[in-house]
Motif scaffolding. Structure first.
Motif, PDB file in Angstrom:
ATOM      1  N   TRP A 148       0.840  -1.204   0.000  1.00 36.55           N
ATOM      2  CA  TRP A 148       0.000   0.000   0.000  1.00 36.55           C
ATOM      3  C   TRP A 148       0.877   1.258   0.000  1.00 36.55           C
ATOM      4  CZ3 TRP A 148      -0.767   4.357   2.851  1.00 36.55           C
ATOM      5  CH2 TRP A 148      -1.910   5.103   2.533  1.00 36.55           C
TER       6      TRP A 148
ATOM      7  N   GLU B  98      -5.522   3.285  -7.736  1.00 36.03           N
ATOM      8  CA  GLU B  98      -6.263   2.074  -8.080  1.00 36.03           C
ATOM      9  C   GLU B  98      -5.710   0.860  -7.330  1.00 36.03           C
ATOM     10  OE1 GLU B  98      -6.857  -0.545 -12.038  1.00 36.03           O
ATOM     11  OE2 GLU B  98      -7.225   1.611 -12.274  1.00 36.03           O
TER      12      GLU B  98
ATOM     13  N   GLN C 221      -3.994   0.972  -4.527  1.00 37.54           N
ATOM     14  CA  GLN C 221      -4.291   1.191  -3.100  1.00 37.54           C
ATOM     15  C   GLN C 221      -5.690   0.661  -2.767  1.00 37.54           C
ATOM     16  OE1 GLN C 221      -3.254   5.529  -3.424  1.00 37.54           O
ATOM     17  NE2 GLN C 221      -2.559   5.184  -1.313  1.00 37.54           N
ATOM     18  N   LEU C 222      -6.663   1.023  -3.569  1.00 33.74           N
ATOM     19  CA  LEU C 222      -8.038   0.603  -3.343  1.00 33.74           C
ATOM     20  C   LEU C 222      -8.198  -0.907  -3.525  1.00 33.74           C
ATOM     21  CD1 LEU C 222     -10.825   1.679  -2.657  1.00 33.74           C
ATOM     22  CD2 LEU C 222     -11.229   2.030  -5.085  1.00 33.74           C
ATOM     23  N   ARG C 223      -7.550  -1.466  -4.540  1.00 35.20           N
ATOM     24  CA  ARG C 223      -7.656  -2.893  -4.805  1.00 35.20           C
ATOM     25  C   ARG C 223      -7.061  -3.708  -3.662  1.00 35.20           C
ATOM     26  NH1 ARG C 223      -5.154  -3.125  -9.404  1.00 35.20           N
ATOM     27  NH2 ARG C 223      -3.298  -4.165  -8.667  1.00 35.20           N
TER      28      ARG C 223
ATOM     29  N   ILE D 123      -7.147  -3.074  -0.543  1.00 32.86           N
ATOM     30  CA  ILE D 123      -8.145  -3.120   0.535  1.00 32.86           C
ATOM     31  C   ILE D 123      -9.297  -4.051   0.152  1.00 32.86           C
ATOM     32  CG2 ILE D 123      -9.821  -1.755   1.843  1.00 32.86           C
ATOM     33  CD1 ILE D 123      -7.886   0.637   1.504  1.00 32.86           C
ATOM     34  N   GLN D 124      -9.760  -3.942  -1.094  1.00 31.71           N
ATOM     35  CA  GLN D 124     -10.908  -4.739  -1.531  1.00 31.71           C
ATOM     36  C   GLN D 124     -10.569  -6.221  -1.664  1.00 31.71           C
ATOM     37  OE1 GLN D 124     -11.902  -2.661  -5.142  1.00 31.71           O
ATOM     38  NE2 GLN D 124     -13.338  -1.275  -4.090  1.00 31.71           N
ATOM     39  N   ASP D 125      -9.367  -6.546  -2.129  1.00 32.44           N
ATOM     40  CA  ASP D 125      -8.983  -7.933  -2.388  1.00 32.44           C
ATOM     41  C   ASP D 125      -8.612  -8.710  -1.131  1.00 32.44           C
ATOM     42  OD1 ASP D 125      -9.431  -7.385  -5.019  1.00 32.44           O
ATOM     43  OD2 ASP D 125      -7.310  -7.325  -5.610  1.00 32.44           O
ATOM     44  N   HIS D 126      -8.522  -8.064  -0.026  1.00 30.71           N
ATOM     45  CA  HIS D 126      -8.120  -8.739   1.217  1.00 30.71           C
ATOM     46  C   HIS D 126      -9.102  -8.404   2.342  1.00 30.71           C
ATOM     47  CE1 HIS D 126      -4.449  -8.477  -1.208  1.00 30.71           C
ATOM     48  NE2 HIS D 126      -4.198  -9.689  -0.702  1.00 30.71           N
ATOM     49  N   PRO D 127     -10.324  -8.947   2.257  1.00 29.27           N
ATOM     50  CA  PRO D 127     -11.348  -8.614   3.258  1.00 29.27           C
ATOM     51  C   PRO D 127     -10.978  -9.053   4.674  1.00 29.27           C
ATOM     52  CG  PRO D 127     -12.108 -10.375   1.791  1.00 29.27           C
ATOM     53  CD  PRO D 127     -10.810  -9.877   1.243  1.00 29.27           C
TER      54      PRO D 127
ATOM     55  N   GLN E 107      -9.049  -6.073   6.017  1.00 25.05           N
ATOM     56  CA  GLN E 107      -9.555  -4.726   5.743  1.00 25.05           C
ATOM     57  C   GLN E 107      -9.486  -3.812   6.960  1.00 25.05           C
ATOM     58  OE1 GLN E 107     -13.486  -4.823   4.087  1.00 25.05           O
ATOM     59  NE2 GLN E 107     -12.742  -4.909   1.975  1.00 25.05           N
TER      60      GLN E 107
END
Length: 196
Positions: free
Chosen positions: A13, A23, A25-27, A29-33, A36
């Motif tokens: 990150w 993009e 940075q956001l991915r 967070i989203q790809d590793h629930p 999070q």
């Protein structure tokens, strides 16, 4: 918990942040629930401390920040008090014996016993010692040292017998704090405040 996987996510990150890749940075967070919450907490902390921004070491401090810094440094690096007794400490704060006794929820006679060194330091609980020291804005250790250094002023009466004079030179009878409170004219509420 800072697992190796979480550390790698944090480093990825930061790398994306430094590269300006929002993009990624956001991915991350989203790809590793499962991570999070930890990542979001890390990002918030990162942003709160200024992230990768350089700190200007020569920037002028605001007056309120300067006062806060000075106050913190004084608390951490307090000079040793130049007082030898509780009486000197009280007088340095411009407090009368009555003001001190009222502020501490003690009777004046009990406070006098402190100033005369009649209260045994070992009879004070840690909580009692902390209450007393906080009132004077000194450490518990400093208060104990001042209590041990407190002795009555010896006055000689020429008409005293030798025995009475030698007893007077020995100082007051030592007693425990709880004994002093029990023999005082303090209210029941104040006695309970100190003895609970």
């Amino acid at each position: 918990m800072n697992t190796p996987e979480l550390r790698q996510l944090k480093m990825a990150w930061i790398a994306a942040k430094e590269a300006g890749d929002r993009e990624t940075q956001l991915r991350l967070i989203q790809d590793h629930p499962a991570h999070q919450d930890e990542l979001i907490e890390f990002i918030a902390g990162y942003q709160a401390i200024g992230g990768a921004e350089e700190v200007d070491q020569h920037a002028e401090l605001l007056p309120v920040t300067q006062r806060a810094l000075e106050s913190a440094l004084k608390q951490v690096f307090k000079p040793q008090s130049s007082f030898a007794t509780l009486s000197e400490l009280r007088k340095s704060l411009k407090l009368s014996k009555m003001d001190t006794a009222q502020g501490l929820r003690l009777s004046v006679d009990v406070w006098n016993k402190f100033e005369n060194g009649a209260i045994e330091l070992v009879s004070l609980s840690r909580l009692q010692l902390e209450r007393l020291s906080q009132f004077f804005h000194v450490s518990a250790e400093q208060f104990g040292t001042l209590l041990n250094g407190s002795q009555p002023a010896i006055s000689m009466n020429r008409r005293q017998t030798r025995e009475a004079a030698s007893n007077a030179e020995q100082g007051p009878q030592k007693q425990s704090f709880s004994e002093a409170i029990a023999r005082s004219a303090m209210s029941k509420e104040d006695q309970q405040f100190w003895l609970k």
